[in-house]
Design an enzyme around this catalytic site. Structure first.
Site, PDB file in Angstrom:
ATOM      1  N   GLY A  87      64.804  66.475  49.925  1.00 24.96           N
ATOM      2  CA  GLY A  87      63.937  65.685  49.054  1.00 24.96           C
ATOM      3  C   GLY A  87      64.001  64.233  49.432  1.00 24.96           C
ATOM      4  O   GLY A  87      64.551  63.881  50.484  1.00 24.96           O
ATOM      5  N   ASP A 205      61.181  63.271  35.192  1.00 24.05           N
ATOM      6  CA  ASP A 205      60.858  63.717  36.549  1.00 24.05           C
ATOM      7  C   ASP A 205      60.473  65.196  36.551  1.00 24.05           C
ATOM      8  O   ASP A 205      60.901  65.957  37.415  1.00 24.05           O
ATOM      9  CB  ASP A 205      62.048  63.445  37.477  1.00 24.05           C
TER      10      ASP A 205
END
Ligand SMILES: Nc1ncnc2c1ncn2[C@@H]1O[C@H](COP(=O)(O)OP(=O)(O)OP(=O)(O)O)[C@@H](O)[C@H]1O
Ligand SMILES: [Mg+2]
Length: 399
Positions: A87, A205
């Site tokens: 990520g 998120d």
């Protein structure tokens, strides 16, 4: 990707089983914990964040500490074959920690300075305080030197993104029932953060790559580095720098930085729309007017003849038409521009409870649409539900 399968047993109680060894001091106090992971310049700020978070819990940091050596051994020296994902903040490896006999996911954060440090601290503290079947379990961490490594329970099916968006041809798409089950479990995770955690936690998120799946497609929310404690007292919001992922952010949060639990409800709406449509929140490979999923969907919400056009083509019509209408109604409600008119996540959980119930064969064949003609269906009330979301003249309902 299979790495190695040394650990059959799982679920061992590891909490508080902190072991000390010569090169690894267990940070049992707030001060030593913060000192361990702070650069000199931001130590006092980190202490404030940590104190605020720990006030909300019992002051314990339940996660286990690991040495870099432990984690290098667990991942065969961070071998590329053990890499399961990458990520914006670093790489994730599959590993096995022999001392606790457990398969784990090891996330090695890039050493990207202050912001990464803050997120590491928030992640460790938040996940030490929060426990729910729909939140990923943090087993421990390593803060040796400038290393920042998080150790989680291993989620064998990876992320929702891996099963939903840009699927390789050989991968089987998720069926409708599994999609609803994932949406429901993820909403339950948010409900725990908003309604059970005290003070409430705003996740900030919520996106497909942060929803991880166990072997039965049960979802768990991961990545708490951006999470914030919600407003307390008379305050209606917390003010903060705009963080999160473009395409999932609520409009009022993106514009003003004012954060409420309703910002998470908006992000849930975006992910739920991804689940229904199989389209990415932002997809620059599509024609300009289809690149932003919500902008593309808004006019379609107002026209019932278009509803079946919104269903993921990979479902090949295998969904209950009534279920599709209801799912779109829920998504549209979560995506209202005005935060106060969005439902509470607990209302979303209640609505999804019905959608996620497995249907009998007879029920599903009665409702399943293989014919893209929405006019065949006379489900007037559901149509009204969805349509009202896009109608600016409708009265707003204060939640
Ligand atoms: N606990 C876990 N078990 C199994 N796989 C995981 C686990 N955590 C993360 N992964 C895998 O690693 C990938 C990368 O995760 P990571 O959280 O680093 O980044 P991301 O969520 O994809 O993106 P971003 O950095 O923008 O948040 C995930 O998409 C998932 O496939
Ligand atoms: Mg993530």
């Amino acid at each position: 990707m299979g790495c190695f399968s040394c650990c059959a047993a799982d679920g061992d109680e590891i909490r508080n089983s902190l072991k000390k060894n010569k090169d690894n001091k267990t940070p049992t106090t707030l001060d030593s914990f913060v000192k361990n992971i702070s650069f000199k310049s931001d130590a006092s700020k980190h202490r404030l964040i940590a104190a605020e978070l720990l006030k909300a819990g019992k002051g314990n940091i339940a996660a286990k500490t690991f040495t870099f050596k432990d984690l290098a051994a667990a991942t065969k020296n961070f071998k590329p074959e053990c890499l399961v994902g990458e990520g914006g903040f670093g790489r994730v490896y599959k590993g096995c920690i022999e001392s606790i006999n457990q398969v784990v996911a090891v996330k090695q954060l890039d050493r990207n300075g202050l912001q990464g440090n803050r997120e590491f601290l928030v992640e460790v503290l938040m996940l030490s305080l929060l426990h729910h079947p729909n939140l990923v379990n943090l087993i421990g961490y390593c803060a040796d030197g400038d290393q920042r490594i998080l150790v989680y329970e291993y989620m064998p099916l990876g992320s929702l993104e891996d099963h939903l968006l840009d699927l390789p041809a050989e991968k089987k798409p998720l069926d409708w029932g599994t999609r609803m089950k994932i949406a429901q479990g993820a909403a339950r995770g948010l409900e725990y953060l908003h309604d059970t955690a005290n003070p409430p936690v705003i996740y900030r998120d919520f996106k497909a790559s942060n929803i991880l799946l166990d072997e039965d497609f049960n979802p768990k929310l991961s990545d708490f580095g951006l999470a914030k404690l919600g407003p307390t007292g008379d305050k209606s919001h917390v003010s903060t720098r705009v963080m999160g992922t473009y395409g999932y952010c609520a409009p009022e949060y993106a514009l003003t930085g004012q954060l409420t639990t309703k910002s998470d409800v908006y992000s849930f709406g975006v992910v739920f729309l991804e689940i229904i449509t199989g389209r990415r929140a932002i997809d620059t490979a599509r024609p300009t007017n289809e690149q932003n999923l919500v902008t593309w969907a808004q006019p379609l919400f107002k026209d019932r003849r278009k509803f079946t056009l919104m269903a993921d083509p990979l479902l090949e019509g295998n969904y209950p038409i009534k279920g599709l209408y209801q799912a779109l109604a829920i998504a549209a409600m979560c995506l209202q521009e005005e935060a106060s008119t969005r439902p509470l996540i607990s209302d979303v959980v209640t609505a999804l409870e019905y959608l996620a119930v497995p249907k009998t064969d007879e029920e599903s064949s009665k409702n399943t649409s293989n014919c893209p003609s929405p006019d065949r269906n006379n489900d007037g009330d559901l149509e009204g539900d969805v349509r009202s979301q896009g109608n600016e003249d409708d009265e707003d309902e204060e939640q």
